[in-house]
Design a protein around this motif. Structure first.
Motif, short mmCIF file in Angstrom:
data_model
loop_
_atom_site.label_atom_id
_atom_site.label_comp_id
_atom_site.label_asym_id
_atom_site.label_seq_id
_atom_site.Cartn_x
_atom_site.Cartn_y
_atom_site.Cartn_z
N UNK A 83 0.77 -1.23 0.00
CA UNK A 83 0.00 0.00 0.00
C UNK A 83 0.81 1.28 0.00
N UNK A 84 2.12 1.20 0.20
CA UNK A 84 2.94 2.41 0.23
C UNK A 84 3.87 2.53 -0.97
N UNK A 85 4.16 1.40 -1.65
CA UNK A 85 5.14 1.46 -2.74
C UNK A 85 4.84 0.38 -3.78
N UNK A 86 4.06 0.72 -4.78
CA UNK A 86 3.68 -0.27 -5.80
C UNK A 86 4.87 -0.71 -6.64
N UNK A 87 5.99 -0.01 -6.57
CA UNK A 87 7.20 -0.42 -7.31
C UNK A 87 7.77 -1.73 -6.75
N UNK A 88 7.35 -2.12 -5.57
CA UNK A 88 7.82 -3.37 -4.97
C UNK A 88 7.04 -4.59 -5.46
N UNK A 89 5.92 -4.37 -6.14
CA UNK A 89 5.10 -5.49 -6.61
C UNK A 89 5.90 -6.39 -7.55
N UNK A 90 5.79 -7.70 -7.32
CA UNK A 90 6.46 -8.67 -8.17
C UNK A 90 7.93 -8.86 -7.84
N UNK A 91 8.45 -8.11 -6.92
CA UNK A 91 9.87 -8.22 -6.55
C UNK A 91 10.05 -9.22 -5.41
N UNK A 92 11.08 -10.05 -5.54
CA UNK A 92 11.46 -10.99 -4.50
C UNK A 92 12.27 -10.23 -3.45
N UNK A 93 11.69 -10.05 -2.29
CA UNK A 93 12.36 -9.31 -1.22
C UNK A 93 12.91 -10.23 -0.14
N UNK A 94 12.97 -11.53 -0.42
CA UNK A 94 13.36 -12.50 0.60
C UNK A 94 14.75 -12.23 1.17
#
Length: 152
Positions: A83-94
């Protein structure tokens, strides 16, 4: 003299209470974060994953309030809603680490899949734009983990 000191202390206390009250309104509380997450999971259960993740990410809806917002991950750490940063969608943040080097996404996932709870880390505050201490409550929603965090 004693009356003047008591009056000064009373005024200082009143001012401090006013500042604390004003600051409390700017930031979400743990109770508000928990309520938002419970509402988000109910929404997920009602509309399904695809629609819920779109709703959680869309600006101007029920899923952002001041510094509170919903985020969701797949088991592998891929961001499905933020909800704060749609640029993170689809990114593997593991493997993402916070400002102190803590690999917090793995802890968010393991905590969520283990029944839920709170995880502490440092993350950019969307209101102040500064890296701040954050604590997020996470729970499992279907095959995913969703959360809402508060800035301390």
């Amino acid at each position: 003299m004693l009356k003047a000191k008591i009056a000064a202390l009373a005024i200082t206390g009143t001012l401090m209470f006013g500042v604390a009250s004003a600051m409390a309104g700017e930031y979400g509380s743990a109770d508000e974060a928990t309520a938002m997450l419970d509402k988000a999971i109910a929404h997920y259960n009602e509309v399904g994953a695809d629609q819920a993740f779109k709703d959680f990410t869309a600006k101007g809806g029920d899923w952002q309030d001041r510094d509170l917002y919903v985020f969701c991950f797949e088991k592998n750490g891929t961001t499905l809603a933020h909800g704060a940063n749609e640029k993170l969608l689809g990114r593997d943040l593991s493997q993402l680490k916070d400002a102190d080097g803590k690999a917090f996404v793995g802890e968010l996932l393991s905590t969520g899949y283990a029944g839920g709870g709170w995880v502490d880390y440092r993350w950019p505050n969307p209101v102040s734009k500064k890296v701040e201490q954050k604590s997020s409550i996470v729970k499992q929603a279907g095959d995913y983990v969703c959360g809402v965090g508060i800035y301390k």
